[in-house]
Design an enzyme around this catalytic site. Structure first.
Site, PDB file in Angstrom:
ATOM      1  N   CYS A 189       0.939  -1.158   0.139  1.00  0.00           N
ATOM      2  CA  CYS A 189      -0.043  -0.205  -0.114  1.00  0.00           C
ATOM      3  C   CYS A 189       0.897   1.227   0.106  1.00  0.00           C
ATOM      4  O   CYS A 189       1.601   1.391   1.032  1.00  0.00           O
ATOM      5  CB  CYS A 189      -0.798   0.004   1.055  1.00  0.00           C
ATOM      6  N   HIS A 237      -2.566  -4.312 -10.893  1.00  0.00           N
ATOM      7  CA  HIS A 237      -3.009  -3.001 -11.556  1.00  0.00           C
ATOM      8  C   HIS A 237      -3.257  -2.906 -12.864  1.00  0.00           C
ATOM      9  O   HIS A 237      -2.508  -3.496 -13.772  1.00  0.00           O
ATOM     10  CB  HIS A 237      -2.313  -1.638 -11.504  1.00  0.00           C
ATOM     11  N   GLU A 275     -10.193   0.245  -6.070  1.00  0.00           N
ATOM     12  CA  GLU A 275      -9.278  -0.548  -5.464  1.00  0.00           C
ATOM     13  C   GLU A 275      -9.709  -1.919  -5.352  1.00  0.00           C
ATOM     14  O   GLU A 275     -11.002  -2.189  -4.626  1.00  0.00           O
ATOM     15  CB  GLU A 275      -8.929   0.133  -4.441  1.00  0.00           C
ATOM     16  N   CYS A 287      -4.212   6.020  -4.313  1.00  0.00           N
ATOM     17  CA  CYS A 287      -3.633   4.825  -4.143  1.00  0.00           C
ATOM     18  C   CYS A 287      -2.249   5.271  -4.753  1.00  0.00           C
ATOM     19  O   CYS A 287      -2.106   5.263  -6.005  1.00  0.00           O
ATOM     20  CB  CYS A 287      -4.285   4.068  -5.229  1.00  0.00           C
ATOM     21  N   GLY A 292      -1.149   2.659  -7.173  1.00  0.00           N
ATOM     22  CA  GLY A 292      -2.129   3.002  -8.470  1.00  0.00           C
ATOM     23  C   GLY A 292      -1.392   4.180  -9.114  1.00  0.00           C
ATOM     24  O   GLY A 292      -1.057   3.985 -10.580  1.00  0.00           O
TER      25      GLY A 292
HETATM   26  N1  LIG Z   1      -6.465  -2.101  -2.621  1.00  0.00           N
HETATM   27  C1  LIG Z   1      -5.079  -2.625  -2.950  1.00  0.00           C
HETATM   28  C2  LIG Z   1      -4.202  -2.304  -1.756  1.00  0.00           C
HETATM   29  C3  LIG Z   1      -4.199  -0.916  -1.274  1.00  0.00           C
HETATM   30  C4  LIG Z   1      -3.428   0.017  -2.033  1.00  0.00           C
HETATM   31  C5  LIG Z   1      -3.404   1.506  -1.701  1.00  0.00           C
HETATM   32  N2  LIG Z   1      -4.530   2.023  -1.630  1.00  0.00           N
HETATM   33  C6  LIG Z   1      -2.266   2.263  -2.018  1.00  0.00           C
HETATM   34  O1  LIG Z   1      -2.311   3.357  -1.878  1.00  0.00           O
HETATM   35  O2  LIG Z   1      -1.230   1.751  -2.829  1.00  0.00           O
HETATM   36  C7  LIG Z   1      -4.909  -3.786  -3.186  1.00  0.00           C
HETATM   37  O3  LIG Z   1      -5.530  -4.690  -2.920  1.00  0.00           O
HETATM   38  O4  LIG Z   1      -3.994  -4.318  -4.148  1.00  0.00           O
END
Ligand SMILES: N[C@@H](CCC[C@H](N)C(=O)O)C(=O)O
Length: 244
Positions: free
Chosen positions: A14, A104, A158, A167, A170
């Site tokens: 994250c 992603h 997400e 993110c 992301g």
């Molecule tokens: N939902 C993501 C994990 C969290 C990512 C986060 N918000 C970030 O800032 O990178 C997943 O399941 O890969």
């Protein structure tokens, strides 16, 4: 660092979380180092506190081989999935698939037209992308609008969390995908609903560097389960009543 999505699943990394963790450690221990090596399920990640209060994070090298992202979409450049067409919810997107430890799917187009993020039906399309069969570990999905070669806007759905304000992984994936597609430069500002992040995908070491804030929003106390107490006690608390 371990992190959980709001649906209870555990992602590998994250980007927002790691900046917050570095800020938190520095705030509770003023004598702490300004750079940290943090083990995550995505490997070693290295955040560093800058003198202007921002946190710069060595996010490591992106993973570009389709099966390792993972996606079953047909690769278009060697083993990399770049601008591969996929129809979701009646619209055709060109997805570039990037893993920053977590998966992603990034798209800059809808129905062959450049995306306008304000027009994206995120709550309609997001869950369909997240759970699409071509993403066996589900996916985070980024919809991106190009403002210039060094400035983009994005919205994100997400994996395990749905619509969020930002993110970090992301934003990194967005710049990597944009470079692979020839749309953006390796240094790029990424505007998210929660604010901007500065991303650099360095040619020299193939690593992605993310710079952004980590700010205290609130503090509080919580009663934790027995398993979590071990963590707290290991960090110096004498007994649970310290926190009551
Ligand atoms: N939902 C993501 C994990 C969290 C990512 C986060 N918000 C970030 O800032 O990178 C997943 O399941 O890969």
């Amino acid at each position: 660092m371990r992190i959980y999505n709001s649906d209870g699943s555990e992602p590998e990394m994250c980007g927002n979380g790691i900046r917050c963790l570095a800020r938190f450690v520095a705030d509770i221990d003023q004598t702490a180092a300004r750079a940290f090596k943090i083990h995550t399920l995505a490997g070693l990640i290295v955040p560093e506190l800058l003198s202007d209060g921002q946190v710069r994070v060595d996010m490591g090298q992106p993973i570009l081989e389709g099966p390792r992202v993972p996606t079953t979409l047909e690769p278009t450049q060697g083993s990399t999935v770049v601008q591969q067409e996929l129809t979701v919810g009646g619209h055709t997107f060109q997805f570039t698939c990037v893993s920053m430890g977590n998966p992603h799917a990034v798209t800059y187009t809808v129905d062959q037209q450049p995306i306008k993020v304000d027009a994206v039906d995120l709550t309609g399309l997001g869950p369909l992308c997240e759970k699409h069969a071509v993403f066996p570990a589900r996916t985070n999905t980024e919809f991106v609008e190009v403002l210039s070669r060094s400035h983009v806007r994005m919205v994100v759905w997400e994996r395990g969390a749905g619509r969020t304000l930002a993110c970090g992984t992301g934003a990194c994936a967005v710049v990597v995908a944009g470079v692979l597609e020839g749309k953006v430069d390796r240094c790029c500002q990424v505007d998210l609903p929660g604010g901007p992040l500065h991303i650099e995908w360095k040619e020299e070491d193939n690593k992605v560097y993310m710079t952004g804030p980590g700010e205290l929003v609130f503090s509080g106390m919580a009663h934790m389960c027995a398993r979590a107490w071990h963590v707290t006690v290991a960090n110096g608390a004498k007994c649970p009543s310290d926190y009551e």
